[in-house]
Design a protein around this motif. Structure first.
Motif, mmCIF file in Angstrom:
data_model
loop_
_atom_site.group_PDB
_atom_site.id
_atom_site.type_symbol
_atom_site.label_atom_id
_atom_site.label_comp_id
_atom_site.label_asym_id
_atom_site.label_seq_id
_atom_site.Cartn_x
_atom_site.Cartn_y
_atom_site.Cartn_z
ATOM 1 N N GLU A 176 0.758 -1.027 -0.108
ATOM 2 C CA GLU A 176 0.051 -0.230 -0.083
ATOM 3 C C GLU A 176 0.917 1.359 0.038
ATOM 4 O OE1 GLU A 176 -3.142 0.283 -0.410
ATOM 5 O OE2 GLU A 176 -3.384 -2.005 -0.556
ATOM 6 N N LEU A 177 2.116 1.168 0.533
ATOM 7 C CA LEU A 177 2.902 2.234 0.679
ATOM 8 C C LEU A 177 3.704 2.417 -0.651
ATOM 9 C CD1 LEU A 177 4.574 1.713 4.171
ATOM 10 C CD2 LEU A 177 3.414 3.810 3.366
ATOM 11 N N ARG A 178 3.955 1.355 -1.556
ATOM 12 C CA ARG A 178 4.693 1.425 -2.571
ATOM 13 C C ARG A 178 3.566 1.784 -3.621
ATOM 14 N NH1 ARG A 178 6.457 -3.634 -2.315
ATOM 15 N NH2 ARG A 178 4.523 -4.263 -3.437
ATOM 16 N N ASP A 179 2.482 1.080 -4.003
ATOM 17 C CA ASP A 179 1.477 1.508 -5.130
ATOM 18 C C ASP A 179 0.272 1.413 -4.695
ATOM 19 O OD1 ASP A 179 2.380 -1.476 -5.371
ATOM 20 O OD2 ASP A 179 3.799 -0.745 -6.748
ATOM 21 N N GLY A 180 0.005 1.494 -3.686
ATOM 22 C CA GLY A 180 -1.714 1.415 -3.026
ATOM 23 C C GLY A 180 -2.060 2.839 -2.454
ATOM 24 N N ARG A 190 0.821 5.382 -1.307
ATOM 25 C CA ARG A 190 1.747 5.601 -2.166
ATOM 26 C C ARG A 190 2.249 7.186 -2.212
ATOM 27 N NH1 ARG A 190 -0.927 4.521 -6.483
ATOM 28 N NH2 ARG A 190 -1.753 6.695 -6.863
ATOM 29 N N GLY A 191 3.654 7.160 -1.957
ATOM 30 C CA GLY A 191 4.103 8.537 -2.191
ATOM 31 C C GLY A 191 4.182 9.377 -0.824
#
Lengths: 224, 272
Positions: free
Chosen positions: B149-153, B156-157
């Motif tokens: 979720e932190l990476r692409d969910g 993100r960002g």
């Protein structure tokens, strides 16, 4: 987005008390939605995309965006549709009270209920589940007290959250060999009172049907 | 929700008192939240091995810490208390995001933290051998979901789950995640690999660097000493059946996994 369709959809399963909470809430708010009954033994791509973490229903889709977990859905309905009748009270303490007891019902009533059918009859673990169920019902009975509703004078979030479990009372008392009416008579009267509400009556299934379903669960998943 | 004059004046008038335990991450959540919101509070330390009559009166249902008393009314359950703080003090720094969908996500992941990740970490701490290996795999699976979720969910960002600033989910996940390093030290097991979970790792680092967090989380040596004692007790009880079930000593995760009922029914795939 999990789905592409505009509008409101509810991924659901007919007997799920968690799905029923959402159905009752949507009815109370007069929100039109498309119910999408799911086959939990053969989960759809839509369900798997909408709730990849738990792969469970209910999932509420708002213009394709998924909201998972029944109590989060109830909060969302209040927050995303503020023009509709509020489910939660506005007072901070009353809101906390509603959340606390809805959570209690999930953790105690439903969890014990699951153990009641899942664990082997006659064994000590099942007897323990039965004792805990009776205690949970007594606690809810005490919490209800003399009030007409768990939320107070009027039907509210907490009643909505707990009432679906009442369709399981018959199953609990047969599995646990106790009388719900004896353990919590006021709660039984409350359940009947809630059942007179159209949104509730339309959403809940008859206890005998639920009992039949529990029999199926016991056969399929119960400890032998 | 709307600000009501009643809420604002009630909030301003009545004092706050928190009943907690120094090693309880659930207590830390409330302390941190109160500090983030700039709310003054009195604190009463509870000995969890010998709970006070007052605590049992204030929380008869669960008999646990934390309990927040405000205007004569007692509220248990950390996540419920945190939401109450937002509702009762709407003019303070909010813990929940403004957007309804973001709020639903925060609630979802808070539940995940307490329903899945927390118990899995507790299970690692309370077991050895193959059981522990299985528990570690469970923790890694759970962390991987958050990492994704932190990476692409959903997150993100973001620097924190709450965005540029910490929010509800940071408080809930953060107060608990410091145990990961402690448990790694005490059990010798690797839980949060910086290579496997780089974003979670950097989030935790940033979280732990915040002033209010440093004020709240106890010194690492105290946590280590405490954890060693609890581990010793849990392993000693592991062969003693349900003896741990009646223990009132809280483990850091408040849930001695050794005392869990057989095959927790909540995990069965009966998704209704």
């Amino acid at each position: 987005m999990a789905g592409e369709k505009k509008g409101l959809h509810l991924l659901d399963f007919w007997v799920s008390p968690f799905g029923q909470r959402c159905r009752i809430a949507l009815a109370e708010k007069n929100l039109a939605y498309e119910p999408l009954e799911q086959d939990l033994s053969n989960k759809s791509d839509l369900l798997l995309r909408a709730n990849p973490v738990h792969k469970k229903i209910p999932v509420f889709l708002h213009d394709g965006r998924p909201i998972c977990e029944s109590l989060a859905i109830l909060h969302y309905l209040d927050e995303a549709f503020p023009e509709t009748p509020a489910l939660l009270p506005s007072d901070a303490h009353a809101r906390a009270h509603a959340r606390l007891w809805a959570d209690y019902a999930d953790r105690k009533v439903f969890e014990c209920g699951t153990r009641l059918w899942r664990l082997k009859e006659g064994g000590e673990p099942q007897a323990q589940a039965r004792r805990e169920m009776v205690e949970a019902l007594r606690t809810l009975e005490a919490e209800l007290g003399d009030k007409a509703y768990l939320a107070g004078e009027a039907f509210g979030f907490l009643d909505l959250a707990v009432v679906p479990f009442t369709a399981w009372f018959l199953a609990y008392e047969r599995l646990g060999e106790f009388s719900v009416e004896e353990v919590c008579p006021r709660l039984v009267a409350w359940a009947r009172r809630c059942g007179e509400r159209e949104s509730v009556a339309r959403s809940l299934h008859p206890p005998e049907k639920v009992y039949e379903f529990v029999g199926y669960l016991k056969n399929k998943y119960g400890d032998k | 929700m709307e600000k009501t004059p009643e809420n604002a004046s009630q909030a301003a008038a009545a004092p706050l008192k928190l009943f907690g335990s120094w090693a309880s991450s659930y207590t830390h959540r409330v302390q941190l939240a109160l500090r983030l919101k700039g709310l003054e509070f009195a604190y009463a330390e509870e000995d969890l091995g010998n709970k006070s009559g007052e605590l049992l009166r204030l929380n008869p249902v669960y008999k646990k810490v934390p309990v927040l008393v405000h205007g004569g009314r007692a509220l248990p359950e950390s996540v419920i208390i945190l939401q109450y703080l937002d509702d009762a003090w709407p003019e303070t720094r909010p813990l929940l995001p403004a957007d309804a969908f973001d709020r639903a996500l925060a609630r979802f992941w808070c539940h995940f933290a307490d329903d899945k990740l927390g118990p899995a970490v507790g299970a690692v701490f309370a077991s050895t051998g193959e059981d522990q290996e299985a528990a570690v795999r469970q923790v890694h699976e759970n962390l991987a979901l958050i990492e994704a979720e932190l990476r692409d969910g959903a997150f993100r960002g973001r620097r924190f789950f709450g965005g540029d600033d910490v929010g509800l989910l940071d408080v809930v996940l953060g107060c608990g995640s410091y145990w990961l390093a402690v448990f790694e030290e005490v059990t010798g097991v690797r839980l949060v690999d910086a290579d496997a979970f780089p974003l979670f790792h950097s989030w935790l680092h940033d979280f732990e660097a915040l002033d209010e967090v440093r004020e709240t989380i106890p010194a690492i040596d105290r946590l280590l000493e405490y954890a060693r004692g609890v581990r010793h007790m849990l392993l000693g009880l592991a062969g003693a059946g349900d003896a741990a079930a009646s223990s009132t000593t809280a483990t850091p995760t408040e849930a001695p996994a050794a005392a869990a009922p057989p095959a927790p029914a909540a995990d069965i795939a009966v998704d209704i």
